[in-house]
Scaffold this motif. Structure first.
Motif, mmCIF file in Angstrom:
data_model
loop_
_atom_site.group_PDB
_atom_site.id
_atom_site.type_symbol
_atom_site.label_atom_id
_atom_site.label_comp_id
_atom_site.label_asym_id
_atom_site.label_seq_id
_atom_site.Cartn_x
_atom_site.Cartn_y
_atom_site.Cartn_z
ATOM 1 N N ILE A 178 84.189 4.508 -3.927
ATOM 2 C CA ILE A 178 83.142 4.082 -3.011
ATOM 3 C C ILE A 178 83.043 5.027 -1.823
ATOM 4 O O ILE A 178 81.958 5.342 -1.339
ATOM 5 C CB ILE A 178 83.380 2.626 -2.535
ATOM 6 C CG1 ILE A 178 82.179 2.136 -1.717
ATOM 7 C CG2 ILE A 178 84.636 2.493 -1.721
ATOM 8 C CD1 ILE A 178 80.910 2.026 -2.489
ATOM 9 N N GLY A 179 84.185 5.529 -1.341
ATOM 10 C CA GLY A 179 84.172 6.428 -0.195
ATOM 11 C C GLY A 179 83.457 7.735 -0.497
ATOM 12 O O GLY A 179 82.669 8.221 0.322
ATOM 13 N N ARG A 180 83.691 8.294 -1.665
ATOM 14 C CA ARG A 180 83.045 9.559 -2.018
ATOM 15 C C ARG A 180 81.537 9.381 -2.175
ATOM 16 O O ARG A 180 80.751 10.220 -1.722
ATOM 17 C CB ARG A 180 83.660 10.113 -3.307
ATOM 18 C CG ARG A 180 85.065 10.667 -3.111
ATOM 19 C CD ARG A 180 85.689 11.139 -4.409
ATOM 20 N NE ARG A 180 87.005 11.747 -4.175
ATOM 21 C CZ ARG A 180 87.822 12.158 -5.131
ATOM 22 N NH1 ARG A 180 87.459 12.039 -6.408
ATOM 23 N NH2 ARG A 180 88.987 12.698 -4.828
ATOM 24 N N ARG A 181 81.125 8.300 -2.815
ATOM 25 C CA ARG A 181 79.690 8.055 -2.955
ATOM 26 C C ARG A 181 79.070 7.795 -1.585
ATOM 27 O O ARG A 181 77.974 8.279 -1.283
ATOM 28 C CB ARG A 181 79.459 6.863 -3.886
ATOM 29 C CG ARG A 181 77.986 6.523 -4.102
ATOM 30 C CD ARG A 181 77.239 7.622 -4.847
ATOM 31 N NE ARG A 181 77.775 7.837 -6.171
ATOM 32 C CZ ARG A 181 77.449 7.126 -7.249
ATOM 33 N NH1 ARG A 181 76.574 6.134 -7.145
ATOM 34 N NH2 ARG A 181 77.982 7.405 -8.422
ATOM 35 N N TYR A 182 79.775 7.041 -0.756
ATOM 36 C CA TYR A 182 79.263 6.707 0.576
ATOM 37 C C TYR A 182 79.057 7.966 1.412
ATOM 38 O O TYR A 182 77.973 8.181 1.969
ATOM 39 C CB TYR A 182 80.235 5.763 1.278
ATOM 40 C CG TYR A 182 79.804 5.386 2.677
ATOM 41 C CD1 TYR A 182 78.926 4.331 2.897
ATOM 42 C CD2 TYR A 182 80.262 6.098 3.774
ATOM 43 C CE1 TYR A 182 78.514 3.999 4.177
ATOM 44 C CE2 TYR A 182 79.860 5.777 5.060
ATOM 45 C CZ TYR A 182 78.986 4.723 5.254
ATOM 46 O OH TYR A 182 78.578 4.415 6.534
ATOM 47 N N VAL A 183 80.077 8.794 1.512
ATOM 48 C CA VAL A 183 79.969 9.985 2.353
ATOM 49 C C VAL A 183 78.921 10.944 1.797
ATOM 50 O O VAL A 183 78.131 11.525 2.556
ATOM 51 C CB VAL A 183 81.344 10.687 2.484
ATOM 52 C CG1 VAL A 183 81.204 12.015 3.223
ATOM 53 C CG2 VAL A 183 82.319 9.782 3.233
ATOM 54 N N THR A 184 78.876 11.103 0.481
ATOM 55 C CA THR A 184 77.866 11.974 -0.128
ATOM 56 C C THR A 184 76.462 11.514 0.225
ATOM 57 O O THR A 184 75.604 12.321 0.612
ATOM 58 C CB THR A 184 78.044 12.004 -1.651
ATOM 59 O OG1 THR A 184 79.336 12.542 -1.973
ATOM 60 C CG2 THR A 184 76.970 12.867 -2.304
ATOM 61 N N ASN A 185 76.212 10.212 0.107
ATOM 62 C CA ASN A 185 74.872 9.688 0.386
ATOM 63 C C ASN A 185 74.550 9.717 1.876
ATOM 64 O O ASN A 185 73.480 10.184 2.285
ATOM 65 C CB ASN A 185 74.754 8.256 -0.133
ATOM 66 C CG ASN A 185 74.619 8.190 -1.639
ATOM 67 O OD1 ASN A 185 74.687 9.199 -2.320
ATOM 68 N ND2 ASN A 185 74.441 7.000 -2.170
ATOM 69 N N VAL A 186 75.453 9.220 2.683
ATOM 70 C CA VAL A 186 75.181 9.078 4.113
ATOM 71 C C VAL A 186 75.033 10.428 4.795
ATOM 72 O O VAL A 186 74.205 10.596 5.700
ATOM 73 C CB VAL A 186 76.280 8.232 4.782
ATOM 74 C CG1 VAL A 186 76.165 8.281 6.308
ATOM 75 C CG2 VAL A 186 76.186 6.780 4.315
#
Length: 209
Positions: free
Chosen positions: A92-100
């Motif tokens: 979730i952290g990798r997807r979150y940082v990539t998107n945000v």
């Protein structure tokens, strides 16, 4: 463009939001008018008013739709929980940082902050549909992990906010002011891996006395 498959049966409304999103991003909230949106949609203002009462209502609908898409992309990763907290948080952290931290999301964020200066209710709508909703979804996951005895988090929602902060805090201000560019895959992985290690160490289950 922010175009997704039409889940709403009213494709005309969705098309209005698609066009309005591009106008807001390219022209700014203040410079975009109902007349401009109507002209780009290819109908009259009266037709546009059949769907939305004001530019603010269109903008709020766009923000809520965008936040829903972001949440769907990120937090479905928590559906397959297993018992490995670190692995789930890393996903979730990798997807979150990539998107945000993406260029497009930064443009959205700046746009929303600018619009909120004039219309605070728009900022409130964004926060509730986006950051707060995401924190609550993550908090629900952390509560389930706590109930399994895998973490020691008295307040799962607070812990969720802390994890999100660990993931994004170092990059966020730099990205917002254009000091740094969109992070690479390697930069995202390094940032999130450090955040996960810190979080897991802080919330590790306490040994029985």
């Amino acid at each position: 463009m922010d175009i997704k498959p039409r889940k709403d049966r009213d494709s005309r409304r969705e098309a209005i939001l698609d066009i309005a999103a591009e106008l807001f991003l390219n022209e700014g909230f203040e410079a975009t008018s109902m007349s401009t949106i109507a002209a780009r949609v290819g109908g009259s203002k009266s037709t546009l008013y059949n769907y939305f009462k004001s530019k603010e209502e269109i903008f709020q609908a766009h923000v809520e739709r965008y936040c829903n898409w972001q949440s769907e992309e990120m937090f479905h990763l928590l559906d397959d929980e297993g018992d490995d907290v670190s692995a789930a948080l890393t996903r979730i952290g990798r997807r979150y940082v990539t998107n945000v931290m993406s260029d497009r999301n930064m443009r959205h964020f700046r746009l929303i902050v600018s619009a909120a200066e004039r219309s605070p209710e728009l900022g409130k709508a964004f926060y509730e549909a986006g950051p707060l909703r995401g924190a609550r979804l993550l908090g629900g996951f952390l509560a389930r992990m706590r109930d399994k005895g895998l973490i020691d988090a008295a307040d799962p929602l607070s812990a969720a906010h802390q994890f999100i902060g660990l993931c994004q805090n170092r990059m966020l201000k730099s990205r917002l002011v254009g000091h740094s560019s969109e992070p690479t895959r390697q930069e995202v992985d390094a940032e999130v891996d450090a955040a996960v290690r810190t979080f897991v160490a802080a919330f590790a289950p306490r040994a029985a006395p």
